[in-house]
Write a protein that holds these residues in place. Sequence first.
Motif, PDB file in Angstrom:
ATOM      1  N   CYS A  67      30.966  41.941  47.828  1.00 43.42           N
ATOM      2  CA  CYS A  67      32.026  41.165  48.495  1.00 43.42           C
ATOM      3  C   CYS A  67      33.007  40.542  47.506  1.00 43.42           C
ATOM      4  CB  CYS A  67      31.415  40.095  49.387  1.00 43.42           C
ATOM      5  SG  CYS A  67      30.502  38.812  48.509  1.00 43.42           S
ATOM      6  N   ASN A  68      32.679  40.551  46.222  1.00 43.95           N
ATOM      7  CA  ASN A  68      33.573  39.979  45.214  1.00 43.95           C
ATOM      8  C   ASN A  68      34.440  41.021  44.523  1.00 43.95           C
ATOM      9  OD1 ASN A  68      32.827  37.122  45.273  1.00 43.95           O
ATOM     10  ND2 ASN A  68      30.829  37.831  44.549  1.00 43.95           N
ATOM     11  N   TRP A  69      34.292  42.292  44.900  1.00 43.15           N
ATOM     12  CA  TRP A  69      35.103  43.329  44.274  1.00 43.15           C
ATOM     13  C   TRP A  69      36.557  43.243  44.723  1.00 43.15           C
ATOM     14  CZ3 TRP A  69      31.499  48.242  44.834  1.00 43.15           C
ATOM     15  CH2 TRP A  69      30.456  48.116  43.914  1.00 43.15           C
ATOM     16  N   ASN A  70      37.426  43.831  43.918  1.00 42.09           N
ATOM     17  CA  ASN A  70      38.867  43.791  44.182  1.00 42.09           C
ATOM     18  C   ASN A  70      39.282  44.872  45.178  1.00 42.09           C
ATOM     19  OD1 ASN A  70      41.525  42.626  43.411  1.00 42.09           O
ATOM     20  ND2 ASN A  70      41.957  44.734  42.794  1.00 42.09           N
ATOM     21  N   LEU A  71      40.063  44.464  46.194  1.00 34.67           N
ATOM     22  CA  LEU A  71      40.536  45.373  47.237  1.00 34.67           C
ATOM     23  C   LEU A  71      42.053  45.252  47.343  1.00 34.67           C
ATOM     24  CD1 LEU A  71      39.542  47.312  49.519  1.00 34.67           C
ATOM     25  CD2 LEU A  71      39.481  45.314  51.022  1.00 34.67           C
TER      26      LEU A  71
ATOM     27  N   GLU B 171      39.018  41.422  36.418  1.00 36.89           N
ATOM     28  CA  GLU B 171      38.602  42.556  35.592  1.00 36.89           C
ATOM     29  C   GLU B 171      39.324  43.844  35.963  1.00 36.89           C
ATOM     30  OE1 GLU B 171      34.003  42.146  34.747  1.00 36.89           O
ATOM     31  OE2 GLU B 171      34.426  41.751  36.871  1.00 36.89           O
ATOM     32  N   ALA B 172      39.993  43.843  37.119  1.00 39.03           N
ATOM     33  CA  ALA B 172      40.603  45.077  37.625  1.00 39.03           C
ATOM     34  C   ALA B 172      41.973  45.358  37.020  1.00 39.03           C
ATOM     35  CB  ALA B 172      40.730  44.984  39.148  1.00 39.03           C
ATOM     36  N   GLU B 173      42.645  44.347  36.530  1.00 38.90           N
ATOM     37  CA  GLU B 173      44.009  44.508  36.018  1.00 38.90           C
ATOM     38  C   GLU B 173      44.044  45.558  34.912  1.00 38.90           C
ATOM     39  OE1 GLU B 173      47.707  41.804  34.296  1.00 38.90           O
ATOM     40  OE2 GLU B 173      45.851  40.853  34.971  1.00 38.90           O
ATOM     41  N   GLY B 174      44.932  46.523  35.080  1.00 43.44           N
ATOM     42  CA  GLY B 174      45.100  47.558  34.068  1.00 43.44           C
ATOM     43  C   GLY B 174      44.068  48.665  34.124  1.00 43.44           C
ATOM     44  N   THR B 175      43.209  48.652  35.140  1.00 43.01           N
ATOM     45  CA  THR B 175      42.191  49.694  35.279  1.00 43.01           C
ATOM     46  C   THR B 175      42.421  50.470  36.570  1.00 43.01           C
ATOM     47  OG1 THR B 175      40.606  48.319  36.494  1.00 43.01           O
ATOM     48  CG2 THR B 175      40.542  48.225  34.076  1.00 43.01           C
TER      49      THR B 175
ATOM     50  N   GLU C 100      42.679  50.701  48.051  1.00 41.89           N
ATOM     51  CA  GLU C 100      41.985  50.947  46.790  1.00 41.89           C
ATOM     52  C   GLU C 100      40.914  49.884  46.575  1.00 41.89           C
ATOM     53  OE1 GLU C 100      45.300  52.514  43.743  1.00 41.89           O
ATOM     54  OE2 GLU C 100      45.933  50.792  44.954  1.00 41.89           O
ATOM     55  N   LEU C 101      39.789  50.327  46.058  1.00 40.44           N
ATOM     56  CA  LEU C 101      38.669  49.428  45.813  1.00 40.44           C
ATOM     57  C   LEU C 101      38.181  49.600  44.383  1.00 40.44           C
ATOM     58  CD1 LEU C 101      36.468  47.444  46.950  1.00 40.44           C
ATOM     59  CD2 LEU C 101      35.129  49.483  47.539  1.00 40.44           C
ATOM     60  N   TRP C 102      38.084  48.481  43.671  1.00 41.26           N
ATOM     61  CA  TRP C 102      37.526  48.455  42.322  1.00 41.26           C
ATOM     62  C   TRP C 102      36.085  47.952  42.398  1.00 41.26           C
ATOM     63  CZ3 TRP C 102      42.554  48.129  43.351  1.00 41.26           C
ATOM     64  CH2 TRP C 102      43.484  48.658  42.446  1.00 41.26           C
ATOM     65  N   ASP C 103      35.231  48.420  41.514  1.00 43.81           N
ATOM     66  CA  ASP C 103      33.859  47.919  41.487  1.00 43.81           C
ATOM     67  C   ASP C 103      33.703  46.777  40.485  1.00 43.81           C
ATOM     68  OD1 ASP C 103      34.209  49.496  39.262  1.00 43.81           O
ATOM     69  OD2 ASP C 103      32.319  50.607  39.482  1.00 43.81           O
ATOM     70  N   VAL C 104      34.771  45.965  40.405  1.00 40.31           N
ATOM     71  CA  VAL C 104      34.789  44.767  39.562  1.00 40.31           C
ATOM     72  C   VAL C 104      35.591  43.694  40.288  1.00 40.31           C
ATOM     73  CG1 VAL C 104      34.559  45.998  37.364  1.00 40.31           C
ATOM     74  CG2 VAL C 104      36.848  45.568  38.318  1.00 40.31           C
ATOM     75  N   GLU C 105      35.516  42.478  39.792  1.00 39.52           N
ATOM     76  CA  GLU C 105      36.295  41.385  40.375  1.00 39.52           C
ATOM     77  C   GLU C 105      37.763  41.524  39.986  1.00 39.52           C
ATOM     78  OE1 GLU C 105      34.756  37.458  40.346  1.00 39.52           O
ATOM     79  OE2 GLU C 105      32.684  38.106  40.098  1.00 39.52           O
TER      80      GLU C 105
END
Length: 246
Positions: free
Chosen positions: A200-204, A171-175, A163-168
């Motif tokens: 490169c700073n997005w959450n994976l 910011e990804a927690e709960g989304t 899974e990849l979020w378009d935030v750090e």
Amino acid sequence: MEKDERFIDIKPDKQDIKEILNWLKDDINNKGEGFYNNKDIIEESFKRGNSITFKNGNENIGLVTWNEVEGMLINIDIFVIHPSYRGLGYGAFYYNAISDFFRDKGFKAVKLFCYPHTSETFWKKMGLIKFPDCGYTEHELTYYGVLVDTASTVYISNMDKIELWDVEPYEAEGTNPRWTWYVETQKGMLLYPIIQPCNCNWNLRWSRNGVVLKEKKVKYFINEYNELYYSNFLYIDKLKDMEVEL
């Protein structure tokens, strides 16, 4: 059945390039815009071997020039068809032909800037996708296309999930993630890779049966044996070398 005389020439000569520059010059004189202003780029690409001409019989009716990025990505600088052949399906034919060529050379994706801006419709028809906002200075008319089959985005039971979020991460927690893939592996190698423009700073996150195996920024998700990030693209083709932190 009439023989199709359309083909690509992967090793054009100086005369081919001269012929194309001549009609590019006429094109800009007639319309006030065009690729003749990129004459230096065209000539330099020819010298480097990074140009392909499009032929219709003995006539040069198009050109593509490009740059290679880390053996994975093709940045298309120029893709142009002779004015007399535009709107007749030649562009689609030649794009499919060069896609096959780049794929056979091992490249995974292409990237380009839609110029002129009216070409955006064409590139959408070719299946290219607008580059997501990665927080970098990409123009809004930047598009990309994937040249190979990729991991499934449709749920598959008992498969590892990426899974990849378009935030750090903070910011990804709960989304919910922006992108999700279900990956099939064989001895740690993905049967189909993951290819996605990203920051490169997005959450994976990597999980298995609901258990998170690893979750970090993209740039920290790698180790010395497993590079994942190439010129603003996430590229995953194996999981076996990743350090799992349970």
